[in-house]
Scaffold this active site. Structure first.
Site, PDB file in Angstrom:
ATOM      1  CE1 TYR A   1      -3.644   2.558   1.064  1.00 55.55           C
ATOM      2  CE2 TYR A   1      -2.032   3.272   2.695  1.00 55.55           C
ATOM      3  CZ  TYR A   1      -3.209   3.483   2.005  1.00 55.55           C
ATOM      4  OH  TYR A   1      -3.949   4.614   2.247  1.00 55.55           O
TER       5      TYR A   1
ATOM      6  CE  LYS B   1      -3.070   5.439  -1.083  1.00 62.80           C
ATOM      7  NZ  LYS B   1      -4.149   6.161  -1.781  1.00 62.80           N
TER       8      LYS B   1
END
Ligand code: NAD
Length: 266
Positions: A152, A156
């Site tokens: 994740y 980002k």
């Protein structure tokens, strides 16, 4: 200086049906924008669009055809998007790297990074042709330093870089591209996980690691997003704005016991 759009400007919020995206939709509608709530959760998008007097659209950011149809439809029906907010997200549990499956990795990259790229490109090219527009990508403070949610967090970090790069691609055409990086934000998804004993709360209140000693509310992220989307931010592009209650700033204090607690002795 004008603080609200003077004609009804159009904002497309992808991932707008829930959480931070829904807070953005509500605030932008209150600020006078015509809001398109776009989400793969079509039922929730419809309910929210009715509530705020907006338009609901079903879209999955993993499907380039659906995104292009959305952009073309908004152009044909509403004269194009003045602002695009990309708030769709795929999440992961804290896992050692070897336990992240190839399938999970690819899904997270597909939604968070490739999905953001697809949405930015479909709408950004149209905005550049029309001579202006503003894009706000929702990144995360996890993309700004090492993180145990590493699939994740990697996406980002890439979204922050993509944002800067696209700002340089389209700046001369009047299109601004910025990112907002929330800290832990109290959306229903996270509150549910905490109530089940999981997620970031398992190691104590994550708010205690922030300078302000608390987590972030969805409305607080929405304020920053609406500002960057609006003409009030007309000279701002290529930035990543953390909205994290000072979590990133305080990360350097952890080895000294964390940010100072306000107590009657202090
Ligand atoms: N909540 C936090 O603590 C936090 C912190 C940092 C960053 N963020 C980021 O903020 C954004 C919003 O997160 P949230 O916490 O509001 O989550 P959420 O789960 O409440 O909302 C995410 C929305 O995205 C939609 N979505 C998911 N996959 C999609 C797809 N393939 N196509 C279209 N829509 C899709 C979901 O249906 C949902 O409506 C995400 O990008 C997330 O990474 C959240």
């Amino acid at each position: 200086m004008q603080t609200t759009p003077n004609k009804q400007e159009v904002a497309v919020v992808i991932g707008g049906a829930n959480g931070i995206g829904a807070a953005v939709c509500r605030l932008m509608a209150r600020m006078g924008w015509r809001v398109v709530v776009a989400d793969r959760d079509a039922a929730a998008a419809e309910v929210l669009a009715q509530e705020i007097g907006g338009v609901a659209r079903s879209v999955d950011v993993t499907d380039a055809g659906q995104i292009n149809s959305l952009a073309n439809g908004v152009e044909a029906e509403l004269g194009g998007a003045d602002a695009l907010v990309v708030s769709s997200g795929a999440f992961q549990l804290v896992l050692p790297p070897e336990q992240i499956t190839e399938e999970a990795w690819n899904h997270i990259v597909n939604v968070n990074l490739s999905g953001t790229f697809r949405c930015n490109t479909a709408f950004g090219v149209q905005m550049a042709k029309r001579g202006g527009g503003s894009i706000v990508n929702i990144a995360s403070v996890t993309g700004m330093q090492a993180s145990p949610v590493l699939a994740y967090a990697s996406t980002k970090a890439a979204v922050i870089n993509l944002t800067q790069s696209l700002a340089c691609e389209w700046g001369h055409a009047g299109v601004r591209v910025n990112a907002v990086s929330p800290g832990v934000t109290l959306v229903a998804r996270i509150l549910k996980r905490w109530s089940e004993g999981g997620g970031t709360r398992a190691a104590g209140d994550p708010g205690q690691h922030a300078a302000l000693g608390r987590c972030v509310e969805p409305d607080e992220v929405a304020e920053a997003v609406e500002f960057l989307a609006s003409k009030r931010a007309r000279a701002i592009t290529g930035i990543n704005l953390p909205v994290d209650a000072g979590w990133f700033a305080a990360s350097g204090t952890e080895m000294y016991g964390g940010p100072r607690r306000a107590t009657s002795q202090s």
